[in-house]
Design a protein around this motif. Structure first.
Motif, PDB file in Angstrom:
ATOM      1  N   UNK A  32       0.857  -1.180   0.000  1.00 35.00           N
ATOM      2  CA  UNK A  32       0.000   0.000   0.000  1.00 35.00           C
ATOM      3  C   UNK A  32       0.900   1.240   0.000  1.00 35.00           C
ATOM      4  N   UNK A  33       0.348   2.405  -0.253  1.00 34.31           N
ATOM      5  CA  UNK A  33       1.192   3.603  -0.384  1.00 34.31           C
ATOM      6  C   UNK A  33       2.093   3.847   0.818  1.00 34.31           C
ATOM      7  N   UNK A  34       1.582   3.595   2.033  1.00 33.96           N
ATOM      8  CA  UNK A  34       2.395   3.828   3.227  1.00 33.96           C
ATOM      9  C   UNK A  34       3.574   2.854   3.269  1.00 33.96           C
ATOM     10  N   UNK A  35       3.310   1.575   2.971  1.00 31.09           N
ATOM     11  CA  UNK A  35       4.382   0.583   2.980  1.00 31.09           C
ATOM     12  C   UNK A  35       5.417   0.889   1.913  1.00 31.09           C
ATOM     13  N   UNK A  59       8.245  -0.642 -10.858  1.00 26.63           N
ATOM     14  CA  UNK A  59       7.636   0.536 -11.470  1.00 26.63           C
ATOM     15  C   UNK A  59       7.170   1.554 -10.423  1.00 26.63           C
ATOM     16  N   UNK A  60       6.847   1.073  -9.227  1.00 24.79           N
ATOM     17  CA  UNK A  60       6.358   1.988  -8.189  1.00 24.79           C
ATOM     18  C   UNK A  60       7.377   3.061  -7.851  1.00 24.79           C
ATOM     19  N   UNK A  61       8.674   2.780  -8.059  1.00 19.96           N
ATOM     20  CA  UNK A  61       9.696   3.778  -7.795  1.00 19.96           C
ATOM     21  C   UNK A  61       9.746   4.848  -8.876  1.00 19.96           C
ATOM     22  N   UNK A  62       9.168   4.563 -10.031  1.00 20.78           N
ATOM     23  CA  UNK A  62       9.153   5.523 -11.142  1.00 20.78           C
ATOM     24  C   UNK A  62       7.892   5.266 -11.973  1.00 20.78           C
ATOM     25  N   UNK A  63       6.722   5.688 -11.480  1.00 22.58           N
ATOM     26  CA  UNK A  63       5.455   5.355 -12.130  1.00 22.58           C
ATOM     27  C   UNK A  63       5.349   5.807 -13.580  1.00 22.58           C
ATOM     28  N   UNK A 150      21.663   2.701 -22.197  1.00 30.51           N
ATOM     29  CA  UNK A 150      22.682   3.725 -22.463  1.00 30.51           C
ATOM     30  C   UNK A 150      22.632   4.246 -23.893  1.00 30.51           C
ATOM     31  N   UNK A 151      21.529   3.988 -24.568  1.00 29.06           N
ATOM     32  CA  UNK A 151      21.257   4.564 -25.892  1.00 29.06           C
ATOM     33  C   UNK A 151      19.745   4.699 -26.015  1.00 29.06           C
ATOM     34  N   UNK A 152      19.272   5.916 -26.268  1.00 26.59           N
ATOM     35  CA  UNK A 152      17.862   6.202 -26.545  1.00 26.59           C
ATOM     36  C   UNK A 152      16.966   6.086 -25.315  1.00 26.59           C
ATOM     37  N   UNK A 153      17.479   5.607 -24.194  1.00 25.54           N
ATOM     38  CA  UNK A 153      16.680   5.471 -22.981  1.00 25.54           C
ATOM     39  C   UNK A 153      17.482   5.985 -21.790  1.00 25.54           C
ATOM     40  N   UNK A 154      16.784   6.588 -20.837  1.00 24.59           N
ATOM     41  CA  UNK A 154      17.436   7.016 -19.604  1.00 24.59           C
ATOM     42  C   UNK A 154      17.657   5.806 -18.706  1.00 24.59           C
ATOM     43  N   UNK A 155      18.704   5.820 -17.876  1.00 20.31           N
ATOM     44  CA  UNK A 155      18.893   4.709 -16.942  1.00 20.31           C
ATOM     45  C   UNK A 155      17.708   4.609 -15.985  1.00 20.31           C
ATOM     46  N   UNK A 156      17.322   3.405 -15.601  1.00 15.91           N
ATOM     47  CA  UNK A 156      16.200   3.259 -14.668  1.00 15.91           C
ATOM     48  C   UNK A 156      16.571   3.726 -13.270  1.00 15.91           C
ATOM     49  N   UNK A 157      15.577   4.184 -12.523  1.00 15.97           N
ATOM     50  CA  UNK A 157      15.825   4.549 -11.136  1.00 15.97           C
ATOM     51  C   UNK A 157      16.137   3.318 -10.294  1.00 15.97           C
ATOM     52  N   UNK A 158      15.424   2.236 -10.558  1.00 11.46           N
ATOM     53  CA  UNK A 158      15.541   1.022  -9.754  1.00 11.46           C
ATOM     54  C   UNK A 158      15.443  -0.190 -10.665  1.00 11.46           C
ATOM     55  N   UNK A 159      16.257  -1.200 -10.415  1.00  6.83           N
ATOM     56  CA  UNK A 159      16.075  -2.506 -11.028  1.00  6.83           C
ATOM     57  C   UNK A 159      15.973  -3.535  -9.913  1.00  6.83           C
ATOM     58  N   UNK A 160      15.316  -4.648 -10.184  1.00 12.44           N
ATOM     59  CA  UNK A 160      15.161  -5.696  -9.172  1.00 12.44           C
ATOM     60  C   UNK A 160      15.671  -7.013  -9.726  1.00 12.44           C
TER      61      UNK A 160
END
Length: 341
Positions: A32-35, A59-63, A150-160
Motif C-alpha cells: 500500500x502507499x504507506x508501505x 515501477x512503483x519507484x518511477x510510475x 545507455x542509448x535512446x533510454x534514460x537509466x532506470x531509477x531502480x532494477x530488481x
C-alpha cells in the motif's frame, strides 16, 4: 591491464551502513502507499513474486516509466550482435521482466523453452583462468555494469533481481588477476554489488573534483559496439585494442539518441553523491572547467577537457572505480529461495 593501488583507501565497516536494505514483513507485490513509502525511503537512505508483481514493485519507484532498462522489445529480436543476446530472455506477457540463468527451462511464464547461458569470463575477457584453476573453483567477475541501455533510454531509477532457483555447491574464489593479489570468496550464482556512494566517498579530493565536473558519452548501441572487444581481468572495463565495432558497422543510429550522462548522481533523499558509470560503454569524457574561485593547485583538467582517446578515458575511469570493487568493498549477494536439486 594491471593497476596498482597507490593510495590507502578506507574500508571501515561504517562505509557499509547505508549499503543495501533487507525488508521483512511486507508483500512486495502488493504494497500500500504507506508501505511503499517506507521501502522507498529505506532504499535511498524474501518473497514469492509473479513477473507482474515484480514489475509493479519496480515501477512503483518511477510510475512514469513503462519500459525496463533496455526497452520492451525482445532482446532476441533486436541487435542480434549485442553482447546481451545470449543472456536475456523476455517474459512474453511482461516484457519489462527478463529471464536469466543457465540450462534449459521449459514452460516458464509463457516461454515454452528457453536455453539459458550463464555469462562467463572465458568468453568475454582478453585472458582467462587456466582450466586447472577453474576446476579448483577459481573464477572472475564477468563484467561490472549497470542495468541500462545507455542509448535512446534514460537509466532506470531502480532494477530488481529476483531469485527463483539457485545452485548449490562449493564456494568459488573470484580472482582479480591484476597484480594486486585481490580475491573474493563467492557462492555459486553470485551477483556482486558495490556502493556508488562509497565509490565517490573514498576518492581523493582531486578525483572527487573531477567526477563532479565530468560527463560521459556512451557509444551508440554500446552493447553491439563492445561485442568484439575484450574485458580486463577485473571485469571493470574494456581492453583498448581497437576491436570495437566501427560506427559505420553499427545498426542504424542517430546522434540525438546517444546518451551523455553525469559521472556522479545525487541521491534524491539524502543529497549524497553516487558514482555511476558503465565503463565498458563509454566512448568520450567531457570535463567542465573549475570555477574561477576554486583552488587550482593539484586539480586535474582545471580548464576543462574533451577526452576522446579511448585508452585515456578508460584508464581514468579505472583509476576512479577500481578501489570500490576491492574485496573489502564488494558485496557478493544472491537472492536465495529454493536450492537446485
Amino acid at each position: 591491464m594491471s593497476y596498482a593501488i597507490k593510495r590507502k583507501h578506507e574500508y571501515h565497516p561504517s562505509k557499509f551502513a547505508d549499503f543495501g536494505r533487507e525488508v521483512r514483513g511486507v508483500d512486495p507485490g502488493n504494497l500500500d502507499p504507506k508501505e511503499f513509502a517506507e521501502v522507498q525511503e529505506a532504499l535511498y537512505k524474501d518473497v514469492s513474486l509473479t513477473p507482474e508483481q515484480q514489475y509493479a514493485l519496480t515501477k512503483a519507484f518511477n510510475p512514469q516509466s513503462e519500459s525496463y532498462g533496455h526497452g520492451n522489445k525482445k532482446i532476441e529480436d533486436t541487435n542480434t550482435e549485442s553482447i546481451l543476446l545470449p543472456d536475456l530472455k523476455t517474459i512474453p506477457r511482461v516484457p519489462q521482466v527478463q529471464l536469466i540463468g543457465n540450462g534449459t527451462v521449459y514452460n516458464h511464464e509463457g516461454i515454452a523453452e528457453a536455453k539459458l547461458k550463464h555469462p562467463s569470463h572465458t568468453t568475454f575477457h582478453k585472458t582467462r583462468v587456466s582450466p586447472a584453476d577453474e576446476a579448483q573453483g577459481v573464477t572472475r567477475f564477468y563484467c561490472w555494469h549497470i542495468d541500462a541501455a545507455l542509448y535512446d533510454l534514460s537509466p532506470p531509477k531502480v532494477t530488481t533481481l529476483y531469485g527463483l532457483i539457485v545452485p548449490e555447491g562449493p564456494t568459488q574464489v573470484c580472482r582479480y588477476d591484476d597484480g594486486t593479489g585481490d580475491e573474493l570468496p563467492v557462492p555459486l550464482g553470485t551477483t556482486a554489488f558495490v556502493s556508488g556512494k562509497m565509490m565517490f566517498d573514498i576518492l581523493p579530493a582531486e578525483l572527487k573534483s573531477l567526477t563532479v565536473r565530468s560527463r560521459v558519452r556512451y557509444a551508440p548501441h554500446p552493447y553491439v559496439w563492445m561485442a568484439r572487444a575484450r574485458v580486463m581481468e577485473t571485469g571493470l572495463g574494456i581492453e583498448s585494442e581497437g576491436l570495437e565495432v566501427s560506427l559505420a558497422e553499427l545498426p542504424h543510429w542517430k546522434e540525438a539518441r546517444c546518451t551523455t550522462l553525469p559521472v556522479t548522481w545525487k541521491n534524491p533523499v539524502t543529497g549524497h553523491l553516487h558514482f555511476q558509470v558503465h565503463p565498458c560503454g563509454v566512448a568520450e569524457l567531457f570535463v567542465h572547467p573549475l570555477p574561477d574561485s576554486a583552488e587550482r593547485e593539484g586539480a586535474l583538467y582545471p580548464d576543462g577537457a574533451h577526452l576522446t582517446d579511448l585508452k585515456e578515458v578508460r584508464d581514468l575511469l579505472y583509476k576512479m572505480q577500481r578501489p570500490a570493487i576491492a574485496p573489502r568493498a564488494s558485496q557478493p549477494s544472491i537472492p536465495v529461495l529454493d536450492p537446485m536439486d
